[in-house]
Design a protein around this motif. Sequence first.
Motif, PDB file in Angstrom:
ATOM      1  N   UNK A 299      -0.179  23.359   0.081  1.00 26.48           N
ATOM      2  CA  UNK A 299       0.519  22.503   1.049  1.00 26.48           C
ATOM      3  C   UNK A 299      -0.161  21.091   0.877  1.00 26.48           C
ATOM      4  N   UNK A 300       0.167  20.147   1.757  1.00 28.37           N
ATOM      5  CA  UNK A 300      -0.644  18.945   1.945  1.00 28.37           C
ATOM      6  C   UNK A 300      -1.952  19.161   2.691  1.00 28.37           C
ATOM      7  N   UNK A 301      -3.062  18.771   2.099  1.00 31.80           N
ATOM      8  CA  UNK A 301      -4.217  18.857   2.591  1.00 31.80           C
ATOM      9  C   UNK A 301      -4.897  17.464   3.262  1.00 31.80           C
ATOM     10  N   UNK A 302      -4.354  16.535   2.481  1.00 35.02           N
ATOM     11  CA  UNK A 302      -4.774  15.232   3.104  1.00 35.02           C
ATOM     12  C   UNK A 302      -3.961  14.231   2.939  1.00 35.02           C
ATOM     13  N   UNK A 303      -4.112  12.985   3.218  1.00 31.09           N
ATOM     14  CA  UNK A 303      -3.033  11.726   3.069  1.00 31.09           C
ATOM     15  C   UNK A 303      -4.142  10.678   2.974  1.00 31.09           C
ATOM     16  N   UNK A 304      -4.002   9.645   1.967  1.00 27.94           N
ATOM     17  CA  UNK A 304      -4.825   8.521   2.153  1.00 27.94           C
ATOM     18  C   UNK A 304      -3.807   7.354   1.703  1.00 27.94           C
ATOM     19  N   UNK A 305      -3.962   6.151   2.125  1.00 27.46           N
ATOM     20  CA  UNK A 305      -3.163   4.898   1.819  1.00 27.46           C
ATOM     21  C   UNK A 305      -4.338   4.054   0.790  1.00 27.46           C
ATOM     22  N   UNK A 306      -3.655   3.776  -0.471  1.00 33.60           N
ATOM     23  CA  UNK A 306      -4.357   2.923  -1.218  1.00 33.60           C
ATOM     24  C   UNK A 306      -3.299   2.164  -2.195  1.00 33.60           C
ATOM     25  N   UNK A 307      -3.921   1.211  -2.721  1.00 35.57           N
ATOM     26  CA  UNK A 307      -3.187   0.440  -3.617  1.00 35.57           C
ATOM     27  C   UNK A 307      -2.571   0.909  -5.127  1.00 35.57           C
TER      28      UNK A 307
ATOM     29  N   UNK B 102       0.738  -1.264   0.155  1.00 32.95           N
ATOM     30  CA  UNK B 102      -0.053  -0.003  -0.119  1.00 32.95           C
ATOM     31  C   UNK B 102       0.805   1.326   0.030  1.00 32.95           C
ATOM     32  N   UNK B 103       0.537   2.204  -0.922  1.00 33.41           N
ATOM     33  CA  UNK B 103       1.164   3.373  -0.886  1.00 33.41           C
ATOM     34  C   UNK B 103       0.381   4.747  -0.391  1.00 33.41           C
ATOM     35  N   UNK B 104       1.111   5.484   0.305  1.00 33.74           N
ATOM     36  CA  UNK B 104       0.579   6.595   0.982  1.00 33.74           C
ATOM     37  C   UNK B 104       0.459   7.777  -0.090  1.00 33.74           C
ATOM     38  N   UNK B 105      -0.629   8.440  -0.428  1.00 31.51           N
ATOM     39  CA  UNK B 105      -0.527   9.456  -1.208  1.00 31.51           C
ATOM     40  C   UNK B 105      -1.218  10.781  -0.589  1.00 31.51           C
ATOM     41  N   UNK B 106      -0.432  12.005  -0.925  1.00 28.29           N
ATOM     42  CA  UNK B 106      -0.747  13.224  -0.417  1.00 28.29           C
ATOM     43  C   UNK B 106      -1.509  14.025  -1.255  1.00 28.29           C
ATOM     44  N   UNK B 107      -2.317  14.724  -0.809  1.00 28.48           N
ATOM     45  CA  UNK B 107      -3.188  15.639  -1.592  1.00 28.48           C
ATOM     46  C   UNK B 107      -2.736  17.238  -1.668  1.00 28.48           C
ATOM     47  N   UNK B 108      -2.441  17.790  -2.536  1.00 30.93           N
ATOM     48  CA  UNK B 108      -1.981  19.241  -2.672  1.00 30.93           C
ATOM     49  C   UNK B 108      -3.014  20.101  -3.500  1.00 30.93           C
TER      50      UNK B 108
END
Length: 163
Positions: free
Chosen positions: A104-112, A1-7
């Motif tokens: 800036x980073x507003x959110x982060x999720x973990x997804x495949x 699983x990879x973490x993705x950050x929302x900008x």
Amino acid sequence: MTTYTLHVPDEVDPGEPEALDRATLVPDAFVWPAFWFSALWFFWHRLWLAGLIVLAAEIVVWAAGLALGLSPAAGFLVALLLSWLIGLEASSLRRWTYARTGRPIRDAVTASDIREAEVKIVARWLREEGARLGSPPTRPVTPASLRADSPALGLFPEAQSPR
């Protein structure tokens, strides 16, 4: 699983659906194109300052190798290690550039994968829009058959003394 950050840009309100058109998801993973193409990858993504830093680092390492008289094999190994470091840190440099330019980073999720990350981000973002508009948050409904008939409030109703 990879973490993705929302900008997302600073001027955007949380939950605004149109803001996702200007959003960027950055995976926190090794970036193979940055490993192979180093500074060109940064310039392709319009990360000018980070690209210049990487290009300068490559030139300094190359010049140091010439000044020290390294063999071609040792020079190749040093260049390979530098490319490996660039591939590892490319996502961090990308996040740093976005934060520096007002995204800036507003959110982060973990997804495949990136699609699953987009779905999770959109769901969270639109949930914030609903909360901002004043709609009540949704709660999971517990079926009546699962509800306890005891007056106990907590996880251990048997700990109460019998009446």
